[in-house]
Design an enzyme around this catalytic site. Structure first.
Site, short mmCIF file in Angstrom:
data_model
loop_
_atom_site.label_atom_id
_atom_site.label_comp_id
_atom_site.label_asym_id
_atom_site.label_seq_id
_atom_site.Cartn_x
_atom_site.Cartn_y
_atom_site.Cartn_z
N ARG A 15 21.84 -12.79 4.54
CA ARG A 15 22.61 -13.78 3.77
C ARG A 15 22.45 -15.22 4.26
O ARG A 15 22.91 -16.16 3.63
CB ARG A 15 24.08 -13.38 3.76
CG ARG A 15 24.38 -12.32 2.71
CD ARG A 15 25.85 -12.02 2.63
NE ARG A 15 26.27 -11.11 3.69
CZ ARG A 15 27.53 -11.00 4.12
NH1 ARG A 15 28.47 -11.77 3.60
NH2 ARG A 15 27.83 -10.15 5.07
N ASN A 384 1.38 -54.53 21.17
CA ASN A 384 1.06 -53.69 22.33
C ASN A 384 -0.06 -52.71 22.06
O ASN A 384 -0.46 -51.98 22.94
CB ASN A 384 2.31 -52.93 22.80
CG ASN A 384 2.86 -52.02 21.73
OD1 ASN A 384 2.74 -52.30 20.53
ND2 ASN A 384 3.48 -50.94 22.14
#
Ligand code: UD1
Ligand code: CA
Length: 453
Positions: A15, A384
């Site tokens: 379920r 960077n």
């Protein structure tokens, strides 16, 4: 007392409608079975026996502690059959206790109470009184009020169905008795299963007796079969955590809008506004204020810090007296020294911002070390990455970077360096130099604007 803990975790959990085995679904970010394992480990001299079946490999991978033995139940023929799979691993002269991988909120103190009932050879049984007992096994008592049996819903007669005392499934008993009684189980019942619960009548009939105790809180014995039940227990668990933190002095503005998926420590007089999520290990100092809608993972936040609304912090260290946000993002490796400020729409990664330094608006700071008392203007970007490698940017103390500058790494700006606004800086700036790296402004007189034909 040696305690042999048997945790049933073989069920599929149809379920849940999930590829993940049911017992691995999380409560507060941690698999249900991991909650049960931690609780079991609080019992004295405990050895853990986990019965696995569906998704066995995934479940096994959860914990490789040397105190755990796994047994495989290939076919799910009932709870009695499940326990049978672990019997070979149980110690003599121990007490066995049965737990469930899908009943995650049981307390160690309740289990302890159950174990105490076995001191005289009795079975300890955890029962509860439910307004609506539908689906559960019903506890049958005799005229003296002694427990004599359990009857499953599907085997019960109309009279028995009215009983509101239910079997939670948790039981403790001397391991010798368990070994003696399990082989006597039959599957001659409505479901054709070997019911562990038939041991209850065996304990009563043998004269050993059954002592029933209750849990302090119903949520302790609630199991999970669906996502609806999972999320209901999630909220129970979250409100318990919030209540404990409030009691410990943390001001949580709305416990119903607070989520902790890990651990949170705090000093005095710290406040958490609504809708915050804390993950992993988070430490807050004293007088910390966390604004609404923040997500904070594995971070350390010092005293007198203000984290304003909608900020996201991950693997970050924020030292005392800093101000962060609103809308700041501190990615892993961000370190803010005392009194630093990171404002709105600023992203930091693997960077240190020195004491008293400020990055207040719209910037990206990555792989940088910034000294003390620097001012990084709006729109500054550390470049960077060249598409292949990452490079570092280093700023000394008292550096001023004008707005809308790009700092192309690798780059050094020494103490007192000054960058004119709108610059692209590619070369080192030495102490107290001004660097301007932008096209020169030209003003043209008599300029005629373009006009329509
Ligand atoms: C069981 C009890 C019932 C009790 C209820 C509480 C039995 C026969 N009944 O019923 O009295 O009120 O729990 O929730 O024990 N499991 C296995 N292998 C199996 C069968 C089950 O590992 O072969 C595991 C399941 O994954 C689950 C737990 O044991 O975690 C309980 O099994 P389930 O079938 O849900 O039992 P219930 O019918 O709920
Ligand atoms: Ca069940």
């Amino acid at each position: 007392m040696n305690v042999d803990v048997i945790i049933l975790a073989a069920g599929q959990g149809t379920r849940m409608r999930s590829a993940l085995p049911k017992v691995l679904h999380p409560i507060a970010g941690k698999p249900m079975l991991a909650h049960v394992i931690s609780t079991a480990r609080q019992l004295p001299n405990a050895q853990l026996n986990i019965v696995i079946g569906h998704g066995a490999d995934k479940v096994k991978a959860l914990d490789s502690g040397s105190d755990i033995q796994f047994s495989l139940q290939e076919e799910q023929l009932g709870t009695g059959h499940a326990v049978q799979q672990a019997v070979a691993n149980l110690r003599d002269n121990s007490t066995s206790i049965i737990l469930y991988g899908d009943v995650p909120l049981i307390h160690a103190s309740t289990l302890q109470k159950l174990l105490e009932q076995t001191a005289d050879g009795s079975m300890g049984l955890l029962t509860a009184i439910f307004d609506n007992p539908t689906g559960y096994g019903r506890i049958i008592r005799n005229d003296q009020g002694e427990v004599i049996a359990n009857v499953e819903q599907k085997d019960a007669n109309p009279e028995q169905l009215k009983v509101q005392e239910i079997n939670t499934g948790f039981m403790a008993l001397p391991t010798e008795r368990l070994k003696e009684w399990l082989p006597k189980l039959s599957n001659d019942n409505a479901q054709g299963e070997y019911y562990l619960t038939d041991l209850i009548a065996m304990a009563a009939d043998s004269g050993a007796g059954v002592k029933a105790v209750h849990a302090d809180d119903h949520s302790e014995v609630e199991g999970v079969n669906s996502r609806t039940q999972l999320i209901a227990l999630e909220r129970v668990y979250q409100s318990q955590q919030a209540a404990a933190l409030l009691a410990g002095g943390l001001a949580i503005m709305d416990p119903a809008r607070f989520d902790l998926r890990g651990s949170l420590s705090h000093g005095q007089d710290s406040t958490v506004d609504v809708n915050c999520v804390f993950e992993g290990s988070v430490e807050l100092g004293s007088n910390v204020s966390i604004g609404p809608n923040c997500v904070i993972s594995n971070s350390r936040i010092g005293d007198d810090v203000e984290i304003k609304a909608n900020s996201v912090l991950e693997d970050a260290v924020v030292e005392s007296n800093c101000v962060v946000g609103p809308f700041a993002r501190l990615r892993p490796g961000s370190v803010l020294k005392p009194g630093a400020k990171v404002g709105n729409f600023v992203e930091m990664k693997k960077s240190t911002l020195g004491a008293g330094s400020k990055v207040n608006h719209l910037s990206y700071v990555g792989d940088a070390v910034i000294g003390d008392n620097c001012n990084i203007g709006a729109g500054t970007i550390t470049c960077n990455y060249d598409g292949a490698n990452k490079f570092k940017t280093t700023l000394g103390d008292d550096v001023f970077v004008g707005s809308n500058s790009t700092l192309v790494a690798p780059l050094d700006i020494e103490t007192g360096g000054f960058v004119g606004a709108g610059s692209t800086i590619t070369r080192k700036i030495e102490t107290d130099q001004l660097a301007v790296g932008r096209g020169k402004q030209r003003n043209i007189d008599g300029w005629k604007r373009p006009s329509k034909d």
